[in-house]
Design a protein around this motif. Structure first.
Motif, PDB file in Angstrom:
ATOM      1  N   LEU A   1      -7.000  15.213   7.363  1.00  0.00           N
ATOM      2  CA  LEU A   1      -6.161  14.498   8.316  1.00  0.00           C
ATOM      3  C   LEU A   1      -5.787  15.361   9.518  1.00  0.00           C
ATOM      4  O   LEU A   1      -5.317  14.837  10.530  1.00  0.00           O
ATOM      5  CB  LEU A   1      -4.884  14.003   7.625  1.00  0.00           C
TER       6      LEU A   1
ATOM      7  N   SER B   1      -4.218   9.558  15.580  1.00  0.00           N
ATOM      8  CA  SER B   1      -2.946   9.175  14.968  1.00  0.00           C
ATOM      9  C   SER B   1      -1.730   9.519  15.829  1.00  0.00           C
ATOM     10  O   SER B   1      -0.726   8.796  15.802  1.00  0.00           O
ATOM     11  CB  SER B   1      -2.790   9.865  13.610  1.00  0.00           C
TER      12      SER B   1
ATOM     13  N   ARG C   1       3.498  13.717   4.468  1.00  0.00           N
ATOM     14  CA  ARG C   1       3.603  13.265   3.078  1.00  0.00           C
ATOM     15  C   ARG C   1       2.352  13.614   2.262  1.00  0.00           C
ATOM     16  O   ARG C   1       2.365  13.543   1.033  1.00  0.00           O
ATOM     17  CB  ARG C   1       3.876  11.766   3.015  1.00  0.00           C
ATOM     18  N   HIS C   2       1.274  14.009   2.942  1.00  0.00           N
ATOM     19  CA  HIS C   2       0.055  14.401   2.238  1.00  0.00           C
ATOM     20  C   HIS C   2      -0.012  15.909   1.986  1.00  0.00           C
ATOM     21  O   HIS C   2      -0.971  16.373   1.367  1.00  0.00           O
ATOM     22  CB  HIS C   2      -1.175  13.969   3.043  1.00  0.00           C
TER      23      HIS C   2
ATOM     24  N   THR D   1      10.151  12.051  11.589  1.00  0.00           N
ATOM     25  CA  THR D   1       9.924  10.619  11.440  1.00  0.00           C
ATOM     26  C   THR D   1       8.545  10.238  11.972  1.00  0.00           C
ATOM     27  O   THR D   1       7.774   9.533  11.319  1.00  0.00           O
ATOM     28  CB  THR D   1      11.013   9.828  12.177  1.00  0.00           C
ATOM     29  N   GLU D   2       8.197  10.742  13.152  1.00  0.00           N
ATOM     30  CA  GLU D   2       6.919  10.404  13.764  1.00  0.00           C
ATOM     31  C   GLU D   2       5.734  11.022  13.021  1.00  0.00           C
ATOM     32  O   GLU D   2       4.650  10.457  13.012  1.00  0.00           O
ATOM     33  CB  GLU D   2       6.913  10.865  15.224  1.00  0.00           C
ATOM     34  N   TRP D   3       5.940  12.187  12.392  1.00  0.00           N
ATOM     35  CA  TRP D   3       4.849  12.890  11.719  1.00  0.00           C
ATOM     36  C   TRP D   3       4.872  12.683  10.206  1.00  0.00           C
ATOM     37  O   TRP D   3       4.093  13.309   9.476  1.00  0.00           O
ATOM     38  CB  TRP D   3       4.911  14.386  12.047  1.00  0.00           C
ATOM     39  N   ALA D   4       5.727  11.792   9.729  1.00  0.00           N
ATOM     40  CA  ALA D   4       5.877  11.606   8.277  1.00  0.00           C
ATOM     41  C   ALA D   4       4.579  11.169   7.610  1.00  0.00           C
ATOM     42  O   ALA D   4       4.294  11.563   6.475  1.00  0.00           O
ATOM     43  CB  ALA D   4       6.984  10.587   8.001  1.00  0.00           C
ATOM     44  N   SER D   5       3.779  10.358   8.295  1.00  0.00           N
ATOM     45  CA  SER D   5       2.535   9.865   7.694  1.00  0.00           C
ATOM     46  C   SER D   5       1.549  10.999   7.419  1.00  0.00           C
ATOM     47  O   SER D   5       0.679  10.880   6.552  1.00  0.00           O
ATOM     48  CB  SER D   5       1.880   8.816   8.608  1.00  0.00           C
ATOM     49  N   LEU D   6       1.693  12.109   8.150  1.00  0.00           N
ATOM     50  CA  LEU D   6       0.862  13.283   7.904  1.00  0.00           C
ATOM     51  C   LEU D   6       1.509  14.190   6.859  1.00  0.00           C
ATOM     52  O   LEU D   6       0.868  14.602   5.887  1.00  0.00           O
ATOM     53  CB  LEU D   6       0.651  14.061   9.207  1.00  0.00           C
TER      54      LEU D   6
END
Length: 235
Positions: A51, A60, A120-121, A113-118
């Motif tokens: 990612l 992203s 969390r991995h 908040t904005e980078w949470a999708s990254l």
């Protein structure tokens, strides 16, 4: 730190610094507070690494605004720009003649908040210190960039892409440096003048490796390649 010393440092960590039971303080805890340690094979961050490719990050987060810091000891100045602009215009090899306050560096000031999708991995090292709460700092920087000597609380630093060279001194041994000169210029101008006893501990962290840095140890970093990295601060 010579290459021959590196396996010994790894072995000492596995013997002494295994996770302790809650509330216990053994030799491992004392060792963790006293010396830097290189860690290998603790976690599988292959998904996170995928990612963090340039293409995935731009797809992203290209439109996100990121906060850059100047690459001097105290990071005096902050600049907000679109992430795509940073990647396309500022992610280039360091000019060895540039001062730290003329060099912008993406590390630390992340919008979680904005980078949470990254984030969390990402799987951080499973070791911790009693009474601390971990916090992430994510960064991307060009070859030759880095931060000059500074110190803070303990934590881990993992390289996702590239290589990062570290120079470390214990708290009682203040290094010789100028806070507004880059690590690259320090390495060129000051490092060769140091006597062997005045030189720092050194290591190069490869992709997939983690460095544990103890509380209040002086350290400077130098990205040997365009690098992606993440630190877990424990204080």
């Amino acid at each position: 730190m010579t290459p021959a010393a590196r396996p010994l440092l790894l072995l000492v960590f596995w013997v002494l610094a295994a996770p302790a039971r809650p509330g216990s303080e053994g030799d491992g805890g004392c060792y963790a507070f006293s010396r830097p340690v290189i860690l290998q094979g603790l976690t599988d961050n292959s998904r996170f690494r995928a990612l963090c490719s340039r293409e995935r990050l731009l797809a992203s987060f290209g439109d996100n605004v990121v906060r850059l810091s100047t690459a001097n000891t105290y990071s005096y100045q902050k600049v907000d720009i679109p992430f795509q602009e940073y990647m396309e215009q500022l992610l280039h090899p360091q000019d060895p003649n540039s001062l730290g306050n003329d060099t912008l560096y993406f590390f630390g000031d992340n919008n979680f908040t904005e980078w949470a999708s990254l984030f969390r991995h990402y799987s951080p090292p499973t070791f911790g210190l009693l009474g601390t709460t971990p916090a992430y700092s994510f960064g991307i920087a060009g070859a030759g960039s880095g931060v000059p000597f500074h110190w803070h609380g303990p934590g881990f630093s993992e390289v996702i892409y590239g290589r990062k060279r570290w120079f470390l001194y214990p708290p009682e041994k203040t290094p010789k440096f100028h806070p507004n000169k880059t690590t690259l210029s320090w390495l060129r101008d000051t490092y060769p003048t140091l006597t062997p006893s005045a030189r720092p501990l050194e290591c190069t962290i490869q992709a997939g490796e983690v460095l544990y840095f103890p509380d209040r140890w002086w350290h400077a970093t130098l990205n040997l390649d365009t690098s992606v990295f993440i630190s877990t601060f424990l204080s």
